[in-house]
Design an enzyme around this catalytic site. Structure first.
Site, PDB file in Angstrom:
ATOM      1  N   VAL A 154      37.069  19.963  40.522  1.00 44.23           N
ATOM      2  CA  VAL A 154      37.702  21.024  41.097  1.00 44.23           C
ATOM      3  C   VAL A 154      38.874  19.867  41.729  1.00 44.23           C
ATOM      4  O   VAL A 154      38.620  19.385  42.829  1.00 44.23           O
ATOM      5  CB  VAL A 154      37.273  21.836  42.318  1.00 44.23           C
ATOM      6  N   PRO A 155      40.108  19.658  41.101  1.00 40.07           N
ATOM      7  CA  PRO A 155      40.883  18.981  41.447  1.00 40.07           C
ATOM      8  C   PRO A 155      41.685  18.484  42.761  1.00 40.07           C
ATOM      9  O   PRO A 155      43.053  18.757  42.744  1.00 40.07           O
ATOM     10  CB  PRO A 155      42.022  18.629  40.382  1.00 40.07           C
ATOM     11  N   CYS A 156      41.047  18.742  43.977  1.00 37.21           N
ATOM     12  CA  CYS A 156      41.935  18.667  45.270  1.00 37.21           C
ATOM     13  C   CYS A 156      42.671  17.351  45.583  1.00 37.21           C
ATOM     14  O   CYS A 156      43.283  17.333  46.125  1.00 37.21           O
ATOM     15  CB  CYS A 156      40.735  18.733  46.242  1.00 37.21           C
ATOM     16  N   HIS A 157      42.155  16.325  44.521  1.00 35.55           N
ATOM     17  CA  HIS A 157      42.949  15.113  44.533  1.00 35.55           C
ATOM     18  C   HIS A 157      44.456  15.126  44.068  1.00 35.55           C
ATOM     19  O   HIS A 157      45.046  14.488  44.305  1.00 35.55           O
ATOM     20  CB  HIS A 157      42.188  14.108  43.484  1.00 35.55           C
TER      21      HIS A 157
END
Length: 190
Positions: A154-157
Site C-alpha cells: 500500500v504505497p504510502c511512500h
C-alpha cells in the site's frame, strides 16, 4: 512480550499444526533492500508489511484480527517473491490482495487513495485531503499514512509534502527515498 517469547510461541504454534490446519494468520519476516519487515497474511490478504517490531505486530494482530497466528510459507512466500520482484524493478503492481483490518476507518480511506497513485509518481497530502473531501485534515492524513500497516504494497511512500519534502516514513526517510528511486529508475527505463 519479548522477542524471545514470540520466537518460542511461534515454534510451538508451528509444531502444533504440522499436517493439520494451518494458522488463520500466516506470520513471518522479509529481509529486503529497506530492512526487515514483518509480514502477516490473513484469509483476506496481506494485513501487515510493517517496519514495526515483530512482537508489536503480533500483539496488534492478536487483538484485532485473530489469535491463531504462526508461520506458513505457502502463504508468505508469494508475498516475499512479489517484494523481491518489486525491489529489483520487475514488478510495478502487486497482485497480493490487501486486508486493511489493522487500519482505522479514516486510515483505510486515505490508504485506499494512495493505492490509486500510479507507480513512479507521487501525490501530496493536500491532494489526498481534497480527494476524500477533507482538505484541511493534513495532520490526520499524515498520521494515517504513518500508521500504514502494509508499507510498500500500500504505497504510502508515494505521498509527499506540498513543499516537495519527502515527509516522514515508518521505515525512515532513507527507505522512502529508496522506494521512490526504485520506481523512478524503473519508470525511466533504467
Amino acid at each position: 512480550m519479548s522477542s524471545g517469547d514470540l520466537d518460542a510461541l511461534l515454534r510451538v504454534t508451528s509444531s502444533t499444526y504440522k499436517g493439520e490446519t494451518p494458522p488463520d494468520i500466516a506470520f513471518g519476516t522479509y529481509d529486503g533492500a529497506v530492512g526487515r519487515m514483518v509480514l502477516a497474511v490473513t484469509g483476506k490478504g496481506i494485513a501487515a508489511c510493517s517496519f514495526e517490531p515483530e512482537n508489536s505486530v503480533f500483539e496488534l494482530l492478536s487483538r484485532h484480527v485473530g489469535t491463531f497466528i504462526g508461520p506458513d510459507p505457502r502463504r508468505l512466500d508469494p508475498v516475499r517473491r512479489e517484494l523481491d520482484a518489486y525491489f529489483s524493478g520487475r514488478l510495478r503492481a502487486f497482485a497480493t490482495p490487501v486486508d486493511l483490518s489493522l487500519a482505522t476507518s479514516f486510515a483505510r480511506t486515505v490508504l485506499q487513495k494512495t493505492m490509486g497513485v500510479p507507480y513512479g509518481t507521487t501525490t501530496t497530502f493536500e491532494r489526498i485531503g481534497e480527494s476524500i473531501g477533507r482538505p484541511r485534515a493534513l495532520r490526520a492524513i499524515g498520521n494515517a499514512l504513518a500508521s500504514n500497516p502494509i508499507c510498500v504494497i500500500v504505497p504510502c511512500h508515494r505521498a509527499v509534502r506540498e513543499d516537495g519534502e519527502l515527509g516522514d516514513y515508518a521505515g525512515g526517510v532513507a527507505a522512502k527515498q529508496h522506494l521512490l528511486n526504485v520506481e523512478r529508475r524503473t519508470s525511466a527505463g533504467g
